[in-house]
Motif scaffolding. Structure first.
Motif, PDB file in Angstrom:
ATOM      1  N   VAL A 118      33.046  50.671  45.668  1.00 55.26           N
ATOM      2  CA  VAL A 118      33.918  49.317  45.886  1.00 55.26           C
ATOM      3  C   VAL A 118      34.929  49.366  44.925  1.00 55.26           C
ATOM      4  N   ASP A 119      36.355  49.065  45.665  1.00 51.69           N
ATOM      5  CA  ASP A 119      37.544  49.178  44.813  1.00 51.69           C
ATOM      6  C   ASP A 119      37.749  47.610  44.183  1.00 51.69           C
ATOM      7  N   ARG A 120      37.454  46.586  45.224  1.00 52.77           N
ATOM      8  CA  ARG A 120      37.520  45.376  44.715  1.00 52.77           C
ATOM      9  C   ARG A 120      36.837  44.457  45.673  1.00 52.77           C
ATOM     10  N   THR A 121      36.868  43.338  45.107  1.00 57.97           N
ATOM     11  CA  THR A 121      36.508  42.194  45.859  1.00 57.97           C
ATOM     12  C   THR A 121      37.216  40.902  45.490  1.00 57.97           C
ATOM     13  N   VAL A 122      37.599  40.100  46.438  1.00 57.73           N
ATOM     14  CA  VAL A 122      38.672  39.077  46.171  1.00 57.73           C
ATOM     15  C   VAL A 122      37.932  37.618  46.932  1.00 57.73           C
ATOM     16  N   LYS A 123      37.632  36.906  45.959  1.00 63.04           N
ATOM     17  CA  LYS A 123      37.291  35.451  46.505  1.00 63.04           C
ATOM     18  C   LYS A 123      38.472  34.804  47.039  1.00 63.04           C
ATOM     19  N   LEU A 124      38.022  34.237  48.292  1.00 63.02           N
ATOM     20  CA  LEU A 124      39.037  33.447  49.032  1.00 63.02           C
ATOM     21  C   LEU A 124      38.800  31.912  49.264  1.00 63.02           C
ATOM     22  N   THR A 125      40.214  31.116  49.237  1.00 61.65           N
ATOM     23  CA  THR A 125      39.931  29.632  49.227  1.00 61.65           C
ATOM     24  C   THR A 125      38.928  29.080  48.177  1.00 61.65           C
ATOM     25  N   CYS A 126      39.340  29.135  47.203  1.00 61.17           N
ATOM     26  CA  CYS A 126      38.622  28.694  45.810  1.00 61.17           C
ATOM     27  C   CYS A 126      38.539  27.476  45.518  1.00 61.17           C
ATOM     28  N   GLY A 127      37.431  26.842  44.596  1.00 62.21           N
ATOM     29  CA  GLY A 127      37.671  25.462  43.988  1.00 62.21           C
ATOM     30  C   GLY A 127      38.044  24.491  44.992  1.00 62.21           C
ATOM     31  N   PRO A 128      38.762  23.660  44.533  1.00 63.31           N
ATOM     32  CA  PRO A 128      39.060  22.192  45.225  1.00 63.31           C
ATOM     33  C   PRO A 128      40.069  22.552  46.562  1.00 63.31           C
ATOM     34  N   ARG A 129      40.420  23.747  46.379  1.00 66.40           N
ATOM     35  CA  ARG A 129      41.269  24.245  47.763  1.00 66.40           C
ATOM     36  C   ARG A 129      40.086  24.291  48.781  1.00 66.40           C
ATOM     37  N   GLY A 130      39.058  25.081  48.804  1.00 67.75           N
ATOM     38  CA  GLY A 130      37.962  24.899  49.507  1.00 67.75           C
ATOM     39  C   GLY A 130      37.216  23.912  49.736  1.00 67.75           C
ATOM     40  N   LEU A 131      37.025  22.985  48.636  1.00 69.12           N
ATOM     41  CA  LEU A 131      35.853  21.762  48.865  1.00 69.12           C
ATOM     42  C   LEU A 131      36.675  20.753  49.752  1.00 69.12           C
ATOM     43  N   LEU A 132      38.101  20.716  49.240  1.00 73.55           N
ATOM     44  CA  LEU A 132      38.753  19.582  50.070  1.00 73.55           C
ATOM     45  C   LEU A 132      38.939  19.870  51.617  1.00 73.55           C
ATOM     46  N   LEU A 133      39.040  20.960  51.731  1.00 75.87           N
ATOM     47  CA  LEU A 133      39.163  21.731  53.272  1.00 75.87           C
ATOM     48  C   LEU A 133      37.765  21.366  53.810  1.00 75.87           C
ATOM     49  N   LEU A 134      36.635  21.707  53.072  1.00 79.38           N
ATOM     50  CA  LEU A 134      35.488  21.155  53.875  1.00 79.38           C
ATOM     51  C   LEU A 134      35.174  19.667  53.963  1.00 79.38           C
TER      52      LEU A 134
END
Length: 282
Positions: A184-200
């Motif tokens: 595994v070279d890298r893992t990237v978390k996408l649409t995090c924190g309030p950016r994801g919560l408000l979208l939901l």
């Protein structure tokens, strides 16, 4: 069903609430689904998430060369990101998929020799397969030594797309890829924190509305009303205030909607330490 309910005029027909005019065709629905991912626009139901995913994928494959496989391609929405590589497609025939270059069998195996591809792309597929370990081992087999896997799947998301079986953390997804033999070279978390919560929150309000009553109900109803009157408003706010949370690496953001994993097959083609350990234990 969720995707169809988003089409104006189709929801009442599907739920039995009155009658509705004939809605768009399946081709039109799939074209819009393709557009949402390739060209997300403020006001789309999941604009921020699709923007973050597309941009992260574009960065991950910008130097891709050789022959790649879109493994579980569906409509292969991200094929336009491959400027210097040939992208072939593979999928189980039927359903919503476009005709693919390679027809997978029911176990997800691709009828090509070992080490055929320089890279494997997998976007939002892993959560739908019955055996995630077998899927990753097949991706490993398909790659030449040194080849790359670029894979995305959900962290927190609604159930969708018929068979929907799995969700991951970034560390859990990395561990599962290592069990299949990948480095595994890298893992990237996408649409995090309030950016994801408000979208939901916005998505839930569009789908179900919010009961009124009390200060919390009023606040949620106000969010629903703003979104109804000016659908772009929330996305413009998310981009202005939280665009930096579109992508994150490391432990800083424990809440995220999606994960992008970039991994490689060792140059000697031998399984990684985690895979060897699991084989011995079995």
């Amino acid at each position: 069903m969720t995707l169809l309910r988003r089409v104006p005029g189709l929801g009442p027909l599907l739920t039995g609430a009155g009658t509705a005019p004939t809605g768009p065709s399946l081709d039109e629905l799939m074209a819009e689904r393709f557009r949402e991912r390739v060209e997300p626009r403020p006001g789309d139901w999941a604009y921020a998430h699709f923007l973050d995913l597309r941009d992260a994928l574009a960065e991950a494959v910008r130097d891709a060369t050789g022959v790649w496989l879109d493994y579980g391609a569906g409509t292969s929405p991200y094929r336009g990101l491959f400027r210097s590589a040939e992208l072939q497609t593979a999928d189980i025939p039927g359903g919503e998929s476009l005709p693919a270059d390679h027809a997978l069998d029911r176990d997800g195996r691709c009828p090509v020799p070992d080490g055929t591809f320089d890279g494997v792309l997998s976007t939002q597929v892993l959560e739908h397969v019955s055996d995630a370990d077998a899927y990753l081992r097949e991706a490993y087999r398909l790659l030449r030594p040194g080849g790359r896997l670029v894979l995305s799947t959900h962290g927190v998301w609604e159930e969708h797309g018929g068979q929907d079986l799995w969700r991951w953390t970034a560390d859990g997804l990395a561990r599962q890829a290592e069990w299949a033999g990948f480095t595994v070279d890298r893992t990237v978390k996408l649409t995090c924190g309030p950016r994801g919560l408000l979208l939901l929150l916005r998505w839930y309000g569009r789908e179900h509305g919010w009961p009124s009553g009390g200060p919390v109900g009023l606040a949620l109803r106000a969010l629903w009303l703003v979104d109804r009157l000016r659908p772009r408003a929330l996305d413009e706010y998310l981009d202005r205030a939280f665009r930096h949370l579109g992508r994150s690496e490391g432990p800083d953001q424990p809440f995220y909607l999606d994960i992008l994993l970039v991994a490689s097959k060792p140059h000697d083609g031998a399984p990684g330490p985690a895979h060897r350990h699991e084989t011995r234990r079995a």
